[in-house]
Every structure is written in C-alpha cells, then in structure tokens.
Design a protein around this motif. Structure first.
Motif, PDB file in Angstrom:
ATOM      1  N   ASP A   1       0.834  -1.211   0.000  1.00  0.00           N
ATOM      2  CA  ASP A   1       0.000   0.000   0.000  1.00  0.00           C
ATOM      3  C   ASP A   1       0.866   1.258   0.000  1.00  0.00           C
ATOM      4  O   ASP A   1       0.585   2.219  -0.741  1.00  0.00           O
ATOM      5  CB  ASP A   1      -0.927   0.002   1.217  1.00  0.00           C
ATOM      6  N   PHE A   2       1.894   1.284   0.815  1.00  0.00           N
ATOM      7  CA  PHE A   2       2.796   2.436   0.873  1.00  0.00           C
ATOM      8  C   PHE A   2       3.495   2.644  -0.473  1.00  0.00           C
ATOM      9  O   PHE A   2       3.586   3.772  -0.977  1.00  0.00           O
ATOM     10  CB  PHE A   2       3.833   2.227   1.984  1.00  0.00           C
ATOM     11  N   LEU A   3       3.991   1.573  -1.068  1.00  0.00           N
ATOM     12  CA  LEU A   3       4.717   1.676  -2.332  1.00  0.00           C
ATOM     13  C   LEU A   3       3.811   2.160  -3.458  1.00  0.00           C
ATOM     14  O   LEU A   3       4.215   2.993  -4.281  1.00  0.00           O
ATOM     15  CB  LEU A   3       5.332   0.318  -2.689  1.00  0.00           C
ATOM     16  N   GLU A   4       2.567   1.671  -3.487  1.00  0.00           N
ATOM     17  CA  GLU A   4       1.621   2.119  -4.517  1.00  0.00           C
ATOM     18  C   GLU A   4       1.216   3.575  -4.284  1.00  0.00           C
ATOM     19  O   GLU A   4       1.130   4.363  -5.230  1.00  0.00           O
ATOM     20  CB  GLU A   4       0.385   1.224  -4.517  1.00  0.00           C
ATOM     21  N   ARG A   5       0.984   3.925  -3.046  1.00  0.00           N
ATOM     22  CA  ARG A   5       0.544   5.291  -2.717  1.00  0.00           C
ATOM     23  C   ARG A   5       1.599   6.334  -3.109  1.00  0.00           C
ATOM     24  O   ARG A   5       1.265   7.443  -3.511  1.00  0.00           O
ATOM     25  CB  ARG A   5       0.243   5.377  -1.221  1.00  0.00           C
ATOM     26  N   HIS A   6       2.868   5.966  -3.030  1.00  0.00           N
ATOM     27  CA  HIS A   6       3.939   6.900  -3.373  1.00  0.00           C
ATOM     28  C   HIS A   6       4.440   6.726  -4.807  1.00  0.00           C
ATOM     29  O   HIS A   6       5.445   7.326  -5.192  1.00  0.00           O
ATOM     30  CB  HIS A   6       5.111   6.730  -2.394  1.00  0.00           C
ATOM     31  N   GLY A   7       3.739   5.917  -5.579  1.00  0.00           N
ATOM     32  CA  GLY A   7       4.093   5.756  -6.984  1.00  0.00           C
ATOM     33  C   GLY A   7       5.378   5.009  -7.229  1.00  0.00           C
ATOM     34  O   GLY A   7       5.955   5.102  -8.324  1.00  0.00           O
ATOM     35  N   LEU A   8       5.828   4.239  -6.249  1.00  0.00           N
ATOM     36  CA  LEU A   8       7.073   3.496  -6.404  1.00  0.00           C
ATOM     37  C   LEU A   8       6.867   2.188  -7.162  1.00  0.00           C
ATOM     38  O   LEU A   8       7.808   1.642  -7.740  1.00  0.00           O
ATOM     39  CB  LEU A   8       7.696   3.224  -5.032  1.00  0.00           C
ATOM     40  N   ILE A   9       5.642   1.683  -7.139  1.00  0.00           N
ATOM     41  CA  ILE A   9       5.287   0.516  -7.940  1.00  0.00           C
ATOM     42  C   ILE A   9       3.952   0.778  -8.618  1.00  0.00           C
ATOM     43  O   ILE A   9       3.175   1.635  -8.178  1.00  0.00           O
ATOM     44  CB  ILE A   9       5.204  -0.783  -7.105  1.00  0.00           C
ATOM     45  N   ASP A  10       3.688   0.051  -9.693  1.00  0.00           N
ATOM     46  CA  ASP A  10       2.409   0.158 -10.384  1.00  0.00           C
ATOM     47  C   ASP A  10       1.342  -0.618  -9.614  1.00  0.00           C
ATOM     48  O   ASP A  10       1.662  -1.591  -8.907  1.00  0.00           O
ATOM     49  CB  ASP A  10       2.514  -0.399 -11.798  1.00  0.00           C
ATOM     50  N   PRO A  11       0.079  -0.217  -9.732  1.00  0.00           N
ATOM     51  CA  PRO A  11      -0.992  -0.983  -9.093  1.00  0.00           C
ATOM     52  C   PRO A  11      -0.948  -2.449  -9.525  1.00  0.00           C
ATOM     53  O   PRO A  11      -0.836  -2.758 -10.713  1.00  0.00           O
ATOM     54  CB  PRO A  11      -2.267  -0.291  -9.598  1.00  0.00           C
ATOM     55  N   GLY A  12      -0.978  -3.323  -8.563  1.00  0.00           N
ATOM     56  CA  GLY A  12      -0.945  -4.745  -8.860  1.00  0.00           C
ATOM     57  C   GLY A  12       0.445  -5.318  -9.057  1.00  0.00           C
ATOM     58  O   GLY A  12       0.604  -6.534  -9.199  1.00  0.00           O
ATOM     59  N   GLN A  13       1.477  -4.481  -9.066  1.00  0.00           N
ATOM     60  CA  GLN A  13       2.845  -4.970  -9.257  1.00  0.00           C
ATOM     61  C   GLN A  13       3.276  -5.800  -8.056  1.00  0.00           C
ATOM     62  O   GLN A  13       3.133  -5.377  -6.911  1.00  0.00           O
ATOM     63  CB  GLN A  13       3.805  -3.799  -9.448  1.00  0.00           C
ATOM     64  N   ARG A  14       3.849  -6.975  -8.334  1.00  0.00           N
ATOM     65  CA  ARG A  14       4.294  -7.850  -7.263  1.00  0.00           C
ATOM     66  C   ARG A  14       5.702  -8.386  -7.526  1.00  0.00           C
ATOM     67  O   ARG A  14       6.111  -9.379  -6.926  1.00  0.00           O
ATOM     68  CB  ARG A  14       3.305  -9.014  -7.091  1.00  0.00           C
ATOM     69  N   HIS A  15       6.426  -7.748  -8.405  1.00  0.00           N
ATOM     70  CA  HIS A  15       7.815  -8.102  -8.691  1.00  0.00           C
ATOM     71  C   HIS A  15       8.667  -6.841  -8.660  1.00  0.00           C
ATOM     72  O   HIS A  15       8.169  -5.736  -8.883  1.00  0.00           O
ATOM     73  CB  HIS A  15       7.953  -8.769 -10.075  1.00  0.00           C
ATOM     74  N   GLU A  16       9.929  -7.009  -8.376  1.00  0.00           N
ATOM     75  CA  GLU A  16      10.881  -5.912  -8.483  1.00  0.00           C
ATOM     76  C   GLU A  16      12.118  -6.409  -9.220  1.00  0.00           C
ATOM     77  O   GLU A  16      12.420  -7.616  -9.236  1.00  0.00           O
ATOM     78  CB  GLU A  16      11.282  -5.378  -7.109  1.00  0.00           C
ATOM     79  N   GLU A  17      12.829  -5.495  -9.828  1.00  0.00           N
ATOM     80  CA  GLU A  17      14.068  -5.839 -10.511  1.00  0.00           C
ATOM     81  C   GLU A  17      15.244  -5.409  -9.652  1.00  0.00           C
ATOM     82  O   GLU A  17      15.303  -4.280  -9.165  1.00  0.00           O
ATOM     83  CB  GLU A  17      14.144  -5.159 -11.879  1.00  0.00           C
ATOM     84  N   LEU A  18      16.168  -6.331  -9.463  1.00  0.00           N
ATOM     85  CA  LEU A  18      17.423  -6.030  -8.785  1.00  0.00           C
ATOM     86  C   LEU A  18      18.505  -5.803  -9.818  1.00  0.00           C
ATOM     87  O   LEU A  18      18.507  -6.429 -10.893  1.00  0.00           O
ATOM     88  CB  LEU A  18      17.841  -7.184  -7.869  1.00  0.00           C
ATOM     89  N   VAL A  19      19.428  -4.901  -9.520  1.00  0.00           N
ATOM     90  CA  VAL A  19      20.547  -4.645 -10.417  1.00  0.00           C
ATOM     91  C   VAL A  19      21.842  -4.641  -9.619  1.00  0.00           C
ATOM     92  O   VAL A  19      21.856  -4.317  -8.429  1.00  0.00           O
ATOM     93  CB  VAL A  19      20.408  -3.287 -11.151  1.00  0.00           C
ATOM     94  N   VAL A  20      22.913  -5.007 -10.286  1.00  0.00           N
ATOM     95  CA  VAL A  20      24.252  -4.801  -9.733  1.00  0.00           C
ATOM     96  C   VAL A  20      24.910  -3.707 -10.555  1.00  0.00           C
ATOM     97  O   VAL A  20      24.985  -3.794 -11.790  1.00  0.00           O
ATOM     98  CB  VAL A  20      25.113  -6.077  -9.788  1.00  0.00           C
ATOM     99  N   ILE A  21      25.335  -2.672  -9.868  1.00  0.00           N
ATOM    100  CA  ILE A  21      26.009  -1.558 -10.522  1.00  0.00           C
ATOM    101  C   ILE A  21      27.507  -1.673 -10.278  1.00  0.00           C
ATOM    102  O   ILE A  21      27.951  -1.864  -9.142  1.00  0.00           O
ATOM    103  CB  ILE A  21      25.467  -0.223  -9.989  1.00  0.00           C
ATOM    104  N   ARG A  22      28.244  -1.565 -11.358  1.00  0.00           N
ATOM    105  CA  ARG A  22      29.708  -1.576 -11.268  1.00  0.00           C
ATOM    106  C   ARG A  22      30.231  -0.154 -11.436  1.00  0.00           C
ATOM    107  O   ARG A  22      29.846   0.561 -12.365  1.00  0.00           O
ATOM    108  CB  ARG A  22      30.313  -2.470 -12.344  1.00  0.00           C
ATOM    109  N   GLY A  23      31.068   0.244 -10.501  1.00  0.00           N
ATOM    110  CA  GLY A  23      31.734   1.534 -10.599  1.00  0.00           C
ATOM    111  C   GLY A  23      33.233   1.337 -10.638  1.00  0.00           C
ATOM    112  O   GLY A  23      33.776   0.564  -9.840  1.00  0.00           O
TER     113      GLY A  23
END
Length: 231
Positions: A191-213
């Motif tokens: 609910d918090f993530l949807e309310r702040h627009g961090l995920i789309d409604p109904g979204q239940r997956h996230e993408e992880l990334v490894v960043i190389r610097g």
C-alpha cells in the motif's frame, strides 16, 4: 557454502547471489584487498576470499552480524577481518581494490533510522538513505583502478546511482539484472509503495541490479585521476 545465522541477521537472498555472480564475472585479481559493506553472515566476504582475495574486511553496524561473520569465518578457516560500525567511518582512511556493497535499499514509510533487524533493509522514504553517502564516498574508498560492485532495487533509482558515481569521477554501468517476486518485507508495504508511486498498481515483482563503478587508473603525467569538482 553453509553458513550459520544468528537471529536478526540478514539471510543471504537473491541480491546476495546476484552480487556473487557479478563478483565472479569481474574476476577478483589474486591478492586483491576487498571491503564488504554490510557483511551480515559474511557470505560475500568469504566468497571473495575463496575467489582469490588476500585480505578481506567485512563491516556491519549489527553486533550480531559481526559475531556471526566471525564465527562463519572461523568455521571455514578463512582469514576474514570483521569490524563493527558504519563502514564510511570505520575504514574512512583506507582504500581497497574491490568494494562489495549490499546496503539497505527498501523504501520505508518511516524516514527515521531503522532499528533491529530492519536495519538490514529499511532505507528511508526513497530507499537512498545509505546509497547516497556510499556514492559520494566511493571514489575515496577505492584504489586507482579499483572496482565497486553494489546491488539494489530499481525502486530506489538506478539512474540516480549511476549519475552520482559518474559525478564523483567514476565510470558506472549496470552489469547484472534479475526480476524477483516480492518477499515478505515488500509484500508488507505494498500500500505504501503504490501510494507513493514506487510501484504500479498490482505490481508484485521488483528488478534487482548490480552496478559496477570503476575508479580510473592514474593518468600518466598528470599526477593521477582527479574526482570531478574536487579542486
């Protein structure tokens, strides 16, 4: 590699596995000096030692994590150094060939500092409570030619991380990606993530990334690579 885990210490998960994959792909130079930020059980640090690093330092703000990593290192008979505290303070005057970072990056409704087990994942409203300081200090933590490998979710701003690292004199790119289903922590704050627009409604997956610097090697004839804006 079987590891002990004290109650309240972060369990190695998909982000840990993804970071190990990136580390193996990067091929640790034999004899490298490595820093593992937020070492937890010591999983990444011990993998670095098995991969050829000669000196590995793990740092964690949790006393239980420090104890757990030390016990796991002893059981594996590997020479891991583990220190208690904020890595940016504990090793402020040191430099490393490789820095591994799996910092807290989950957006949290409470912007105040997390406590207890939540310190392993809660990172402020935008998930960048620790990512921003890490990006700002990473150039100084690396030897010339040194490498950062850091994992986090796309929810807390991949482009922001890349831009901050580049603005501080480093090359930066995404080297690993993985789509994973929400775990218990993420499911508990949908609910918090949807309310702040961090995920789309109904979204239940996230993408992880490894960043190389990458901190550039010293340039010949100019006394070394300088961080942008440092003078």
């Amino acid at each position: 590699m079987r590891l002990l885990r004290a109650p309240g210490v972060y369990t190695p998960q998909e982000d840990t596995e993804l970071l190990v994959d990136a580390m193996n792909a990067a091929a640790i130079p034999t004899g490298a000096r490595v820093l593992d930020i937020g070492t937890g059980t010591g999983a990444l640090a011990l993998a670095a030692l098995r991969g050829g690093a000669s000196e590995v330092t793990g740092v964690d703000v949790s006393r239980r994590a420090v104890w757990t990593a030390r016990v796991n290192a002893a059981l594996q008979r590997l020479p891991l150094q583990v220190r208690l505290g904020n890595a940016l303070e504990v090793v402020a005057d040191e430099q490393f060939d490789l820095v591994l970072a799996n910092p807290p990056y989950v957006p949290a409704a409470n912007p105040c500092a997390a406590s207890g087990p939540a310190r392993a994942w809660d990172a402020g409203l935008d998930g960048r409570q620790l990512l921003d300081p890490l990006c700002a200090r990473m150039f100084d933590l690396l030897n010339p030619g040194g490498v950062l490998l850091m994992v986090h979710s796309v929810l807390c701003g991949v482009d922001t991380t890349l831009r901050q690292l580049r603005d501080n004199g480093m090359k930066a790119s995404v080297v690993q990606r993985r789509l994973i289903p929400f775990g218990p922590v993420m499911r508990g704050r949908i609910d918090f993530l949807e309310r702040h627009g961090l995920i789309d409604p109904g979204q239940r997956h996230e993408e992880l990334v490894v960043i190389r610097g990458d901190r550039p090697e010293r340039a010949q004839g100019d006394g070394g690579a300088e961080r942008a804006g440092s003078r």
